[in-house]
Design an enzyme around this catalytic site. Structure first.
Site, PDB file in Angstrom:
ATOM      1  N   ASP A  10       3.847  -1.503   1.824  1.00 19.87           N
ATOM      2  CA  ASP A  10       3.498  -0.177   2.350  1.00 19.87           C
ATOM      3  C   ASP A  10       4.119   0.842   1.409  1.00 19.87           C
ATOM      4  O   ASP A  10       5.339   0.885   1.261  1.00 19.87           O
ATOM      5  CB  ASP A  10       4.083  -0.046   3.765  1.00 19.87           C
ATOM      6  CG  ASP A  10       3.930   1.344   4.351  1.00 19.87           C
ATOM      7  OD1 ASP A  10       4.200   1.505   5.551  1.00 19.87           O
ATOM      8  OD2 ASP A  10       3.556   2.282   3.604  1.00 19.87           O
ATOM      9  N   ILE A  11       3.303   1.615   0.749  1.00 14.97           N
ATOM     10  CA  ILE A  11       3.784   2.520  -0.315  1.00 14.97           C
ATOM     11  C   ILE A  11       4.843   3.484   0.207  1.00 14.97           C
ATOM     12  O   ILE A  11       5.708   3.932  -0.553  1.00 14.97           O
ATOM     13  CB  ILE A  11       2.595   3.268  -0.955  1.00 14.97           C
ATOM     14  CG1 ILE A  11       2.970   3.788  -2.349  1.00 14.97           C
ATOM     15  CG2 ILE A  11       2.071   4.394  -0.061  1.00 14.97           C
ATOM     16  CD1 ILE A  11       1.783   4.253  -3.167  1.00 14.97           C
ATOM     17  N   ASN A  24      -7.821  13.625   0.029  1.00 17.00           N
ATOM     18  CA  ASN A  24      -9.140  14.246  -0.094  1.00 17.00           C
ATOM     19  C   ASN A  24      -8.933  15.669  -0.585  1.00 17.00           C
ATOM     20  O   ASN A  24      -7.810  16.140  -0.689  1.00 17.00           O
ATOM     21  CB  ASN A  24      -9.903  14.216   1.242  1.00 17.00           C
ATOM     22  CG  ASN A  24      -9.175  14.976   2.319  1.00 17.00           C
ATOM     23  OD1 ASN A  24      -8.987  16.189   2.237  1.00 17.00           O
ATOM     24  ND2 ASN A  24      -8.696  14.252   3.327  1.00 17.00           N
ATOM     25  N   VAL A  33      -4.047   5.522   3.301  1.00 19.04           N
ATOM     26  CA  VAL A  33      -2.713   5.768   2.719  1.00 19.04           C
ATOM     27  C   VAL A  33      -2.328   7.245   2.877  1.00 19.04           C
ATOM     28  O   VAL A  33      -1.160   7.582   3.032  1.00 19.04           O
ATOM     29  CB  VAL A  33      -2.686   5.314   1.244  1.00 19.04           C
ATOM     30  CG1 VAL A  33      -3.502   6.201   0.333  1.00 19.04           C
ATOM     31  CG2 VAL A  33      -1.268   5.188   0.733  1.00 19.04           C
ATOM     32  N   ASP A  34      -3.318   8.120   2.908  1.00 22.63           N
ATOM     33  CA  ASP A  34      -3.076   9.558   3.127  1.00 22.63           C
ATOM     34  C   ASP A  34      -2.390   9.753   4.477  1.00 22.63           C
ATOM     35  O   ASP A  34      -1.357  10.432   4.581  1.00 22.63           O
ATOM     36  CB  ASP A  34      -4.432  10.278   3.098  1.00 22.63           C
ATOM     37  CG  ASP A  34      -4.329  11.784   2.936  1.00 22.63           C
ATOM     38  OD1 ASP A  34      -5.378  12.452   2.971  1.00 22.63           O
ATOM     39  OD2 ASP A  34      -3.199  12.296   2.780  1.00 22.63           O
ATOM     40  N   VAL A 126     -11.652   3.802   2.014  1.00 17.19           N
ATOM     41  CA  VAL A 126     -12.744   4.618   2.578  1.00 17.19           C
ATOM     42  C   VAL A 126     -13.768   5.018   1.506  1.00 17.19           C
ATOM     43  O   VAL A 126     -14.968   5.062   1.750  1.00 17.19           O
ATOM     44  CB  VAL A 126     -12.142   5.881   3.241  1.00 17.19           C
ATOM     45  CG1 VAL A 126     -13.177   6.943   3.526  1.00 17.19           C
ATOM     46  CG2 VAL A 126     -11.407   5.488   4.524  1.00 17.19           C
TER      47      VAL A 126
HETATM   48  N1  APR Z   1       0.436   1.604   1.431  1.00 18.63           N
HETATM   49  C1  APR Z   1      -0.282   1.151   0.366  1.00 18.63           C
HETATM   50  N2  APR Z   1      -1.632   1.082   0.359  1.00 18.63           N
HETATM   51  C2  APR Z   1      -2.274   1.481   1.485  1.00 18.63           C
HETATM   52  C3  APR Z   1      -1.598   1.975   2.630  1.00 18.63           C
HETATM   53  C4  APR Z   1      -0.182   2.008   2.569  1.00 18.63           C
HETATM   54  N3  APR Z   1       0.559   2.430   3.614  1.00 18.63           N
HETATM   55  N4  APR Z   1      -2.531   2.297   3.567  1.00 18.63           N
HETATM   56  C5  APR Z   1      -3.741   2.011   3.037  1.00 18.63           C
HETATM   57  N5  APR Z   1      -3.593   1.507   1.789  1.00 18.63           N
HETATM   58  C6  APR Z   1      -4.617   1.060   0.839  1.00 18.63           C
HETATM   59  C7  APR Z   1      -5.964   0.714   1.401  1.00 18.63           C
HETATM   60  O1  APR Z   1      -5.954  -0.580   1.978  1.00 18.63           O
HETATM   61  C8  APR Z   1      -6.807   0.781   0.124  1.00 18.63           C
HETATM   62  O2  APR Z   1      -6.674  -0.433  -0.606  1.00 18.63           O
HETATM   63  O3  APR Z   1      -4.882   2.128  -0.042  1.00 18.63           O
HETATM   64  C9  APR Z   1      -6.142   1.907  -0.676  1.00 18.63           C
HETATM   65  C10 APR Z   1      -6.911   3.216  -0.670  1.00 18.63           C
HETATM   66  O4  APR Z   1      -7.621   3.338   0.552  1.00 18.63           O
HETATM   67  P1  APR Z   1      -7.740   4.762   1.323  1.00 18.63           P
HETATM   68  O5  APR Z   1      -6.419   5.137   1.854  1.00 18.63           O
HETATM   69  O6  APR Z   1      -8.884   4.634   2.271  1.00 18.63           O
HETATM   70  O7  APR Z   1      -8.079   5.798   0.167  1.00 18.63           O
HETATM   71  P2  APR Z   1      -9.467   6.102  -0.562  1.00 18.63           P
HETATM   72  O8  APR Z   1     -10.376   4.930  -0.589  1.00 18.63           O
HETATM   73  O9  APR Z   1      -9.069   6.740  -1.858  1.00 18.63           O
HETATM   74  O10 APR Z   1     -10.149   7.182   0.384  1.00 18.63           O
HETATM   75  C11 APR Z   1      -9.553   8.466   0.472  1.00 18.63           C
HETATM   76  O11 APR Z   1      -9.504   8.406   2.854  1.00 18.63           O
HETATM   77  O12 APR Z   1      -7.650   8.646   4.160  1.00 18.63           O
HETATM   78  C12 APR Z   1      -8.718   9.311   3.633  1.00 18.63           C
HETATM   79  O13 APR Z   1      -7.922  11.558   3.383  1.00 18.63           O
HETATM   80  C13 APR Z   1      -8.302  10.392   2.677  1.00 18.63           C
HETATM   81  O14 APR Z   1     -10.505  11.308   2.586  1.00 18.63           O
HETATM   82  C14 APR Z   1      -9.556  10.542   1.871  1.00 18.63           C
HETATM   83  C15 APR Z   1     -10.048   9.114   1.741  1.00 18.63           C
END
Ligand code: APR
Length: 177
Positions: A10-11, A24, A33-34, A126
Site C-alpha cells: 500500500d503506497i 484526476n 490510490v487517489d 480505473v
Molecule cells: N497503493 C498502491 N497502489 C494502489 C493503491 C494503494 N493504496 N490503491 C490502488 N492501487 C493501484 C490500483 O490497483 C492500480 O493498479 O493503483 C493503480 C492505479 O489505479 P487507480 O488508482 O484506479 O488509478 P488510475 O487508473 O490512474 O485512475 C485514476 O481513478 O481514483 C480515481 O481520482 C482518480 O479519476 C482518477 C482515476
C-alpha cells in the site's frame, strides 16, 4: 547509481521522500490510490490541492502533467500528483501522455532535491491502461530520465496485486535498451 525495484505494498505506508498519486485533473480526490492517499494524508491534503491554481475551469493538473504538495499525515513528506491518460484504444496519444507523467513527476522530484520516489501503476486501474504496455512505458521512461539525472537514488514501483507486480518484475528484468 539509481535503484529501481517493484514491491507489493500500500503506497501510503512507504517511508520515501515522495509518493506519487494517480489523480484526476481536478486534484480533488477520487477512488483507487487517489482515495487511499487522501484518506491517509488527511483533510489538509485536499485543502492544499484545492488551493492550487486552476489552469482552466475544474482543471488543476492536465493529463500528463504533475503537481507537488506536502504529504500531511503521510510518512512521505511530499506527494507528487499526476494525471494519467484514460485508455481509449491507443490512438489518442496515451503512450506519450503516460510517459509525460513519469517525466514530469521526476522533474519535480529532482527540482525538490528528493532522493526516493514511489510510483503506483499510473492509469492501470480505473483508467484502463493495458498493464504490460503501461509498465514498459514506466520502466523505460524512468530509466531514461535517471540515466541523465542520477540524483534520484531510489524508485519504487508500488504494486497492488500479483498481476501488476509480475509485470514490473518482467520489465525490470529486461536489460535497459
Ligand atoms: N497503493 C498502491 N497502489 C494502489 C493503491 C494503494 N493504496 N490503491 C490502488 N492501487 C493501484 C490500483 O490497483 C492500480 O493498479 O493503483 C493503480 C492505479 O489505479 P487507480 O488508482 O484506479 O488509478 P488510475 O487508473 O490512474 O485512475 C485514476 O481513478 O481514483 C480515481 O481520482 C482518480 O479519476 C482518477 C482515476
Amino acid at each position: 547509481m539509481s535503484v529501481l525495484r517493484a514491491v507489493q505494498a500500500d503506497i501510503t505506508t512507504l517511508a520515501v521522500d515522495a509518493v506519487v498519486n494517480a489523480a484526476n485533473e481536478t486534484l480533488l480526490g477520487g477512488g483507487g490510490v487517489d482515495g487511499a492517499i487522501h484518506r491517509a494524508a488527511g483533510p489538509g491534503l485536499l485543502a492544499e490541492c484545492r488551493a492550487l491554481p486552476q489552469v482552466r475551469p475544474g482543471v488543476r493538473c492536465p493529463a500528463g502533467q504533475a503537481r507537488i504538495t506536502a504529504g500531511h499525515r503521510l510518512q512521505a513528506p511530499w506527494v507528487i500528483h499526476t494525471v494519467g491518460p484514460v485508455w481509449r484504444g491507443g490512438g489518442h496519444g496515451e503512450a506519450e501522455l503516460l510517459a509525460g507523467c513519469y517525466r514530469n513527476v521526476l522533474a519535480l522530484a529532482q527540482k525538490q532535491g528528493l532522493r526516493s520516489v514511489a510510483f503506483p501503476a499510473i492509469s492501470c486501474g480505473v483508467y484502463g491502461y493495458p498493464v504490460a504496455a503501461a509498465t514498459a512505458i514506466a520502466v523505460t521512461t524512468v530509466r531514461g530520465v535517471l540515466a541523465r539525472t542520477p540524483a534520484i537514488e531510489e524508485i519504487i514501483f508500488t504494486c497492488f496485486g500479483e498481476t501488476i507486480f509480475s509485470a514490473y518484475e518482467d520489465e525490470l528484468g529486461r536489460q535497459p535498451a
